[in-house]
Scaffold this active site. Structure first.
Site, PDB file in Angstrom:
ATOM      1  N   PHE A   3       0.857  -1.129   0.052  1.00 55.53           N
ATOM      2  CA  PHE A   3      -0.111  -0.063   0.024  1.00 55.53           C
ATOM      3  C   PHE A   3       0.795   1.358   0.121  1.00 55.53           C
ATOM      4  CE2 PHE A   3      -2.360   3.345   1.879  1.00 55.53           C
ATOM      5  CZ  PHE A   3      -3.407   3.551   1.363  1.00 55.53           C
TER       6      PHE A   3
ATOM      7  N   ASP B 225       9.375   2.575   1.551  1.00 51.65           N
ATOM      8  CA  ASP B 225       8.158   3.079   2.086  1.00 51.65           C
ATOM      9  C   ASP B 225       8.069   2.758   3.465  1.00 51.65           C
ATOM     10  OD1 ASP B 225       5.825   4.047   2.728  1.00 51.65           O
ATOM     11  OD2 ASP B 225       4.752   3.492   0.903  1.00 51.65           O
TER      12      ASP B 225
ATOM     13  N   LYS C  96       3.178   9.345   8.406  1.00 47.24           N
ATOM     14  CA  LYS C  96       2.459   9.188   9.317  1.00 47.24           C
ATOM     15  C   LYS C  96       2.960   9.350  10.814  1.00 47.24           C
ATOM     16  CE  LYS C  96      -0.678   5.463   7.682  1.00 47.24           C
ATOM     17  NZ  LYS C  96      -0.320   4.928   6.431  1.00 47.24           N
TER      18      LYS C  96
HETATM   19  C1  LIG Z   1      -0.606   5.159   5.065  1.00 43.76           C
HETATM   20  C2  LIG Z   1       0.386   4.820   4.015  1.00 43.76           C
HETATM   21  C3  LIG Z   1       0.650   5.454   2.940  1.00 43.76           C
HETATM   22  C4  LIG Z   1      -0.271   6.699   2.551  1.00 43.76           C
HETATM   23  O1  LIG Z   1      -0.178   7.593   3.438  1.00 43.76           O
HETATM   24  P1  LIG Z   1      -1.115   9.002   3.425  1.00 43.76           P
HETATM   25  O2  LIG Z   1      -0.884   9.830   4.529  1.00 43.76           O
HETATM   26  O3  LIG Z   1      -2.663   8.187   3.790  1.00 43.76           O
HETATM   27  O4  LIG Z   1      -1.128   9.451   2.126  1.00 43.76           O
HETATM   28  C5  LIG Z   1       1.689   5.225   1.864  1.00 43.76           C
HETATM   29  N1  LIG Z   1       2.271   4.001   2.373  1.00 43.76           N
HETATM   30  C6  LIG Z   1       2.223   3.408   3.349  1.00 43.76           C
HETATM   31  C7  LIG Z   1       3.028   2.092   3.799  1.00 43.76           C
HETATM   32  C8  LIG Z   1       1.252   3.483   4.260  1.00 43.76           C
HETATM   33  O5  LIG Z   1       0.957   2.933   5.498  1.00 43.76           O
END
Ligand SMILES: *Cc1c(COP(=O)(O)O)cnc(C)c1O
Length: 415
Positions: free
Chosen positions: A148, A233, A262
């Site tokens: 994701f 990521d 986050k």
């Molecule tokens: C939550 C998340 C995103 C997206 O972050 P947003 O702030 O909601 O745009 C991207 N990569 C990972 C691994 C995530 O957990």
């Protein structure tokens, strides 16, 4: 307290039927609880109920709620300056960039406001670096199945969840997927068209799934061999969540680009991309930007979070408490072998994979009714994402609540 009254919609009323009356777009199936205050690992609802927060706003409230160091940092900044734009030098941005660079061993940082913006910028940097090297055909970004990366159009293409894309096409080209954790499959796809491999060392939304031992070392070697860069990521797994500042540290690799968001500012919106000088130098004035990115408020919050996380012994203590949680989860699995099919993740990004017969949504609801907040993930996995500051006693309490809920579910299922 200010009293709003708008066309019969009384915001001070406790039991409004929000689902029916709300002007908020229905992109979430929201729970009807509204929180008004937070203290450490606890969230307090409008009706005064106290919930143990093992969700942390989806891995955001790194230091829990109302942490005095963060409150002080942000309060001081609120009275001084909020926003100037990146037309000017932002002194606190320089400080946070230096901290992130030194903590990661990389050189350059770009600030934005969210995870999707960070991963999207990471992709832009990887492509631009190839372009600047005269390798303009090298555009493909290889991503893992079950991953994701966010909800922008670009990141929907990067995210292997066809359902998220329904009705939003056409998707941008230049993204391809490889099976999770399979190095041979990745090597097969690497070639002169691949700009980057983008990977979550531990998939969060995908179900707290950690890549197999040695996989990232293999990815690093294969990417080097084929001239691609590695993007980690770390939007969810980074910033101490797994017990190291960055979750890739467990593998011993160094990525070329790291995406963060986050937990970085403990609850204040932020995104950041850390890049090596080799790729970062391709981003010259005008190539990318963000109006709000790196504003003084976000920087004050991020600086406060990083000061605590990089402080003496903080992460050691996180790992010690996470080991305690792990022990309790292992014995819970022994107690419920038919319900818990696998324990996943690391540190305080933990997943409890439930057997197929168990209804994950029902378990999350049962726990919430017992005042414990958790987060569902893909692959029938319950996620525990407590603040990194959760105490031994609070861990004990969370697992006790889990045990009760699993007992109740066992009964529920045998009916
Ligand atoms: C939550 C998340 C995103 C997206 O972050 P947003 O702030 O909601 O745009 C991207 N990569 C990972 C691994 C995530 O957990």
């Amino acid at each position: 307290m200010t009293h709003f009254k708008l066309d019969g919609f009384d915001m001070s009323q406790k039991a409004v039927n929000y689902a029916a009356d709300s002007a908020v777009m229905k992109t979430y199936g929201r729970v009807e609880i509204g929180f008004v205050r937070g203290e450490g690992c606890w969230l307090i609802s409008e009706s005064g109920d106290r919930y143990l927060d093992c969700a942390s706003g989806i891995a955001v409230n790194t230091l829990g709620h109302s942490h005095p160091w963060l409150v002080q940092a942000l309060t001081e900044q609120v009275g001084k300056l909020w926003h100037t734009s990146n037309l000017y030098r932002i002194p606190s941005q320089e400080v946070v960039a230096k901290m992130l660079a030194s903590l990661s061993g990389l050189e350059q940082v770009f600030f934005c406001n969210s995870g999707a913006e960070a991963t999207e910028a990471a992709v832009k940097i990887a492509r631009r670096a190839a372009y600047e090297r005269g390798d303009a055909e090298r555009v493909t970004i290889l991503c893992a199945s079950g991953g994701f990366h966010g909800r922008t159009l670009g990141m929907l293409a990067a995210t292997d969840r066809p359902l998220f894309r329904t009705g939003f096409g056409p998707m941008p080209d230049g993204f391809d997927h490889v099976p999770f954790g399979n190095l041979n499959a990745l090597r097969d796809k690497l070639g002169p068209n691949v700009a980057a491999v983008m990977i979550e060392p531990i998939q969060g939304e995908g179900g707290a799934r950690e890549v197999p031992d040695g996989y990232l070392l293999g990815v690093r070697a294969a990417a080097d061999e084929y001239g691609a860069v590695v993007i980690a990521d770390e939007v969810q797994a980074g910033i101490g969540r797994t017990g190291q500042l960055f979750s890739y540290e467990y593998s011993g690799i160094k990525p070329d680009i790291v995406a963060l968001a986050k937990g970085l500012a403990g609850g204040f919106p932020i995104g950041a991309v850390i890049a090596s000088k080799a790729v970062g130098d391709s981003m010259t004035p005008g190539t990318h930007g963000s109006t709000f990115g790196g504003n003084p408020l976000a920087m004050a919050a991020a600086k406060a979070v990083l000061e605590i996380l990089s402080g003496d012994g903080f992460l050691t203590e996180v790992r010690r408490r996470a080991t305690h949680l792990d022990k309790l989860l292992v014995s819970l699995q022994t107690q419920f072998p038919k319900i818990i099919s696998e324990l996943r993740g690391r540190g305080f990004l933990r997943g409890i994979k439930l057997s197929e017969t168990i209804d994950l949504a029902f378990l999350v609801k049962t726990l919430r009714e017992d005042y414990l907040l958790t987060v569902p993930a893909a692959d029938n996995t319950l996620r525990l994402l407590p603040p990194l500051t959760i105490s031994h006693e609070e861990i004990d309490l969370a697992v006790a609540k889990l045990e009760l809920a699993l007992k109740a579910i066992t009964k529920h299922d045998s009916k």
